[in-house]
Design a protein around this motif. Structure first.
Motif, PDB file in Angstrom:
ATOM      1  N   ARG A  83      41.754  44.798  49.713  1.00  0.00           N
ATOM      2  CA  ARG A  83      43.041  45.019  49.610  1.00  0.00           C
ATOM      3  C   ARG A  83      43.731  45.135  51.123  1.00  0.00           C
ATOM      4  NH1 ARG A  83      41.604  48.253  45.415  1.00  0.00           N
ATOM      5  NH2 ARG A  83      43.127  47.620  43.532  1.00  0.00           N
ATOM      6  N   SER A  84      43.010  45.514  51.949  1.00  0.00           N
ATOM      7  CA  SER A  84      43.513  45.722  53.333  1.00  0.00           C
ATOM      8  C   SER A  84      43.964  44.537  54.033  1.00  0.00           C
ATOM      9  CB  SER A  84      42.775  46.498  54.247  1.00  0.00           C
ATOM     10  OG  SER A  84      41.454  45.987  54.517  1.00  0.00           O
ATOM     11  N   SER A  85      43.200  43.270  54.009  1.00  0.00           N
ATOM     12  CA  SER A  85      43.116  42.137  54.670  1.00  0.00           C
ATOM     13  C   SER A  85      43.743  41.148  53.442  1.00  0.00           C
ATOM     14  CB  SER A  85      41.776  41.600  55.133  1.00  0.00           C
ATOM     15  OG  SER A  85      40.864  41.509  54.218  1.00  0.00           O
ATOM     16  N   ARG A  86      43.708  41.358  52.261  1.00  0.00           N
ATOM     17  CA  ARG A  86      44.083  40.455  50.979  1.00  0.00           C
ATOM     18  C   ARG A  86      43.168  39.288  50.903  1.00  0.00           C
ATOM     19  NH1 ARG A  86      49.262  39.767  53.154  1.00  0.00           N
ATOM     20  NH2 ARG A  86      49.243  37.864  52.274  1.00  0.00           N
ATOM     21  N   ALA A  87      41.963  39.314  51.553  1.00  0.00           N
ATOM     22  CA  ALA A  87      40.931  38.377  51.698  1.00  0.00           C
ATOM     23  C   ALA A  87      40.462  38.317  50.346  1.00  0.00           C
ATOM     24  CB  ALA A  87      39.885  38.526  52.694  1.00  0.00           C
ATOM     25  N   VAL A  88      40.252  37.235  49.703  1.00  0.00           N
ATOM     26  CA  VAL A  88      39.663  36.928  48.411  1.00  0.00           C
ATOM     27  C   VAL A  88      38.479  35.893  48.383  1.00  0.00           C
ATOM     28  CG1 VAL A  88      41.234  35.396  47.462  1.00  0.00           C
ATOM     29  CG2 VAL A  88      40.279  36.714  45.805  1.00  0.00           C
ATOM     30  N   ALA A  89      37.484  36.066  47.418  1.00  0.00           N
ATOM     31  CA  ALA A  89      36.430  35.141  47.483  1.00  0.00           C
ATOM     32  C   ALA A  89      35.972  35.003  46.139  1.00  0.00           C
ATOM     33  CB  ALA A  89      35.230  35.469  48.290  1.00  0.00           C
ATOM     34  N   VAL A  90      36.032  33.633  45.597  1.00  0.00           N
ATOM     35  CA  VAL A  90      35.388  33.425  44.267  1.00  0.00           C
ATOM     36  C   VAL A  90      34.040  32.984  44.479  1.00  0.00           C
ATOM     37  CG1 VAL A  90      35.710  31.900  42.131  1.00  0.00           C
ATOM     38  CG2 VAL A  90      37.769  32.953  43.370  1.00  0.00           C
ATOM     39  N   HIS A  91      32.965  33.762  43.876  1.00  0.00           N
ATOM     40  CA  HIS A  91      31.591  33.292  43.982  1.00  0.00           C
ATOM     41  C   HIS A  91      31.155  32.525  42.705  1.00  0.00           C
ATOM     42  CE1 HIS A  91      30.625  35.580  47.594  1.00  0.00           C
ATOM     43  NE2 HIS A  91      31.875  36.490  47.050  1.00  0.00           N
ATOM     44  N   ALA A  92      30.723  31.324  42.922  1.00  0.00           N
ATOM     45  CA  ALA A  92      30.340  30.552  41.651  1.00  0.00           C
ATOM     46  C   ALA A  92      29.135  30.108  41.929  1.00  0.00           C
ATOM     47  CB  ALA A  92      31.219  29.443  41.570  1.00  0.00           C
ATOM     48  N   ARG A  93      28.512  29.155  40.622  1.00  0.00           N
ATOM     49  CA  ARG A  93      27.218  28.664  40.628  1.00  0.00           C
ATOM     50  C   ARG A  93      27.329  27.288  40.373  1.00  0.00           C
ATOM     51  NH1 ARG A  93      23.269  31.943  42.785  1.00  0.00           N
ATOM     52  NH2 ARG A  93      23.658  34.143  41.998  1.00  0.00           N
ATOM     53  N   ALA A  94      26.556  26.261  40.831  1.00  0.00           N
ATOM     54  CA  ALA A  94      26.708  25.168  40.660  1.00  0.00           C
ATOM     55  C   ALA A  94      25.432  24.251  40.570  1.00  0.00           C
ATOM     56  CB  ALA A  94      27.382  24.289  41.740  1.00  0.00           C
ATOM     57  N   GLY A  95      25.410  23.250  39.478  1.00  0.00           N
ATOM     58  CA  GLY A  95      24.198  22.338  39.589  1.00  0.00           C
ATOM     59  C   GLY A  95      23.056  23.133  38.659  1.00  0.00           C
ATOM     60  N   ASP A  96      22.033  22.399  38.537  1.00  0.00           N
ATOM     61  CA  ASP A  96      20.674  22.744  37.728  1.00  0.00           C
ATOM     62  C   ASP A  96      20.188  24.000  38.288  1.00  0.00           C
ATOM     63  OD1 ASP A  96      21.400  20.824  35.971  1.00  0.00           O
ATOM     64  OD2 ASP A  96      19.984  19.361  36.754  1.00  0.00           O
ATOM     65  N   SER A 136      53.497  32.812  31.666  1.00  0.00           N
ATOM     66  CA  SER A 136      52.433  33.373  32.488  1.00  0.00           C
ATOM     67  C   SER A 136      52.680  34.521  32.775  1.00  0.00           C
ATOM     68  CB  SER A 136      52.508  32.296  33.861  1.00  0.00           C
ATOM     69  OG  SER A 136      52.231  31.110  33.726  1.00  0.00           O
ATOM     70  N   ASP A 137      51.632  35.450  33.165  1.00  0.00           N
ATOM     71  CA  ASP A 137      51.542  36.589  33.563  1.00  0.00           C
ATOM     72  C   ASP A 137      51.303  36.890  34.893  1.00  0.00           C
ATOM     73  OD1 ASP A 137      52.159  37.639  30.893  1.00  0.00           O
ATOM     74  OD2 ASP A 137      50.197  37.464  30.426  1.00  0.00           O
ATOM     75  N   VAL A 138      51.918  37.749  35.707  1.00  0.00           N
ATOM     76  CA  VAL A 138      51.457  38.031  37.196  1.00  0.00           C
ATOM     77  C   VAL A 138      50.798  39.306  37.306  1.00  0.00           C
ATOM     78  CG1 VAL A 138      52.512  38.169  39.509  1.00  0.00           C
ATOM     79  CG2 VAL A 138      53.583  36.509  37.938  1.00  0.00           C
ATOM     80  N   LEU A 139      49.860  39.309  37.833  1.00  0.00           N
ATOM     81  CA  LEU A 139      48.880  40.616  38.084  1.00  0.00           C
ATOM     82  C   LEU A 139      49.635  41.300  39.245  1.00  0.00           C
ATOM     83  CD1 LEU A 139      46.701  42.600  37.334  1.00  0.00           C
ATOM     84  CD2 LEU A 139      45.196  40.823  38.657  1.00  0.00           C
ATOM     85  N   ASP A 140      49.825  42.548  39.200  1.00  0.00           N
ATOM     86  CA  ASP A 140      50.249  43.197  40.312  1.00  0.00           C
ATOM     87  C   ASP A 140      48.825  43.395  41.189  1.00  0.00           C
ATOM     88  OD1 ASP A 140      50.434  45.520  42.121  1.00  0.00           O
ATOM     89  OD2 ASP A 140      51.955  46.323  40.745  1.00  0.00           O
ATOM     90  N   LEU A 141      48.917  43.015  42.327  1.00  0.00           N
ATOM     91  CA  LEU A 141      47.841  43.021  43.580  1.00  0.00           C
ATOM     92  C   LEU A 141      47.207  44.463  43.511  1.00  0.00           C
ATOM     93  CD1 LEU A 141      48.735  40.225  46.135  1.00  0.00           C
ATOM     94  CD2 LEU A 141      47.135  40.229  43.964  1.00  0.00           C
TER      95      LEU A 141
END
Length: 124
Positions: free
Chosen positions: A92-105, A2-7
């Motif tokens: 970066r300041s809060s380290r909050a992350v969100a993954v935005h995705a699509r689902a279904g037809d 595995s590779d770790v990404l520096d934040l």
């Protein structure tokens, strides 16, 4: 291996060019498995090929689906209907992350979010 990404390299918005295989939650982590490229602005390829990008969070992610103008909780079992990851958002300041995705037809908007601890890439 595995590779770790520096934040410090984690972009504010990240638009992966991948063919999604699965989007899963494993305890306090979001796993995005697919094939393609994870590049910064198309120039700098951080990860490529087939593998899993793992976003390790401080606690289990919040999973939501957009319903009109609001976001409502979505049970984890419905992630099997996700067909694409549109982009990732990171503060970066809060380290909050969100993954935005699509689902279904109808390409419903789905969001997984939490506080990021680490990012790991594991080729398969």
């Amino acid at each position: 291996m595995s590779d770790v990404l520096d934040l410090g390299l984690m972009p504010a918005q990240w638009f992966p060019d991948i063919e999604l295989e699965t989007l899963t939650v494993d305890g306090d982590a979001i796993n995005i498995t697919g094939v393609g490229e994870w590049a910064l602005q198309g120039d700098l390829v951080l990860f490529e090929g087939q593998g899993t990008l793992r976003l390790q969070l401080e606690e289990p992610p919040r999973i939501e689906i957009q319903d009109g103008e609001q976001w409502v909780d979505l049970p984890v079992k419905y992630l099997e209907h996700v067909t694409a990851v549109a982009y990732l958002q990171y503060d970066r300041s809060s380290r909050a992350v969100a993954v935005h995705a699509r689902a279904g037809d109808k390409a419903a908007r789905v969001k997984l979010s939490g506080v990021l601890q680490s990012v790991t890439w594991t080729p398969t």
